[in-house]
Design an enzyme around this catalytic site. Structure first.
Site, PDB file in Angstrom:
ATOM      1  N   ARG A  50       0.858  -1.183   0.000  1.00  0.00           N
ATOM      2  CA  ARG A  50       0.000   0.000   0.000  1.00  0.00           C
ATOM      3  C   ARG A  50       0.898   1.238   0.000  1.00  0.00           C
ATOM      4  O   ARG A  50       2.047   1.179   0.457  1.00  0.00           O
ATOM      5  CB  ARG A  50      -0.905   0.007   1.226  1.00  0.00           C
ATOM      6  N   HIS A 172      -3.958  -9.474   3.625  1.00  0.00           N
ATOM      7  CA  HIS A 172      -5.407  -9.444   3.827  1.00  0.00           C
ATOM      8  C   HIS A 172      -5.805 -10.291   5.039  1.00  0.00           C
ATOM      9  O   HIS A 172      -5.263 -11.391   5.228  1.00  0.00           O
ATOM     10  CB  HIS A 172      -6.140 -10.004   2.606  1.00  0.00           C
ATOM     11  N   TYR A 181      -9.669 -11.256  -6.746  1.00  0.00           N
ATOM     12  CA  TYR A 181      -8.703 -11.002  -7.813  1.00  0.00           C
ATOM     13  C   TYR A 181      -8.702 -12.112  -8.874  1.00  0.00           C
ATOM     14  O   TYR A 181      -8.154 -11.933  -9.950  1.00  0.00           O
ATOM     15  CB  TYR A 181      -7.301 -10.799  -7.230  1.00  0.00           C
TER      16      TYR A 181
END
Length: 199
Positions: A50, A172, A181
């Site tokens: 991130r 996650h 995904y």
């Protein structure tokens, strides 16, 4: 598609590999800022970090000898270790050769921490420069920092990583979050179905 609460969610919007390459080639790597920006985007795209995690990386968090990134206090205040691939390692070495003395691996020319909002502005700017956009319904939008993370996780699954392995890299909490995904680019699933029918 449904989340763990039974409610629907939108699939992640991703770029083609060709468009990602155009975006990553937009910064002028012959300049300090251009090289730094490319390295930051590579952390998002090649390691699935991130933008906040990229900005928080310290020098000690990037182990070039063993090829690992130690993400400390990521989302949910969780730690994780992410392996580096050869491309990211190669570019990190180029960055190490020119970066100033700083506690932060990604830093300004003065050695201070780069703010998340800087990369949130600069990534769409590079995308416009490269002519790269994503389609979101009827809208055409510039990709964001998180788009690069989406592309990373989508391509991991396309390249044969298991959902559990992609989940570990992404950090996650729920495997349901990672599983979406599979459908971001369903061509790999379609290919497997065709191969199944031909056997």
């Amino acid at each position: 598609m449904f989340n763990q609460n039974g409610r629907g969610f939108k699939l992640p919007k991703v770029l083609s590999r060709q468009d990602v390459a155009k975006l990553l080639n937009a910064p002028d790597v012959n300049t300090f800022c251009g090289l730094r920006d490319k390295i930051a985007m590579l952390f998002m795209y090649r390691a699935g970090l991130r933008v906040s995690e990229v900005c928080n990386l310290t020098v000690d968090d990037v182990d070039m000898e063993k090829g690992f990134i130690f993400v400390q206090s990521g989302k949910g205040d969780k730690d994780r270790v992410v392996p580096m691939d050869p491309e990211l390692s190669e570019w990190c070495r180029k960055w190490i050769a020119v970066r100033p003395v700083s506690d932060y691996f990604i830093c300004t020319q003065k050695g201070t921490r780069v703010l998340e909002r800087f990369f949130k502005k600069v990534v769409p700017r590079y995308a416009k420069q490269a002519g790269v956009y994503i389609r979101d319904g009827k809208e055409k939008k510039t990709p964001s920092c998180h788009t690069l993370r989406h592309c990373c996780l989508t391509e991991l699954i396309e390249d044969g990583f298991t959902i559990q392995e992609a989940q570990a890299i992404a950090g996650h909490s729920s495997i349901i979050t990672t599983a979406k995904y599979l459908w971001a680019r369903p061509e790999a699933l379609a290919r497997k179905m065709r191969e199944r029918g031909a056997s």
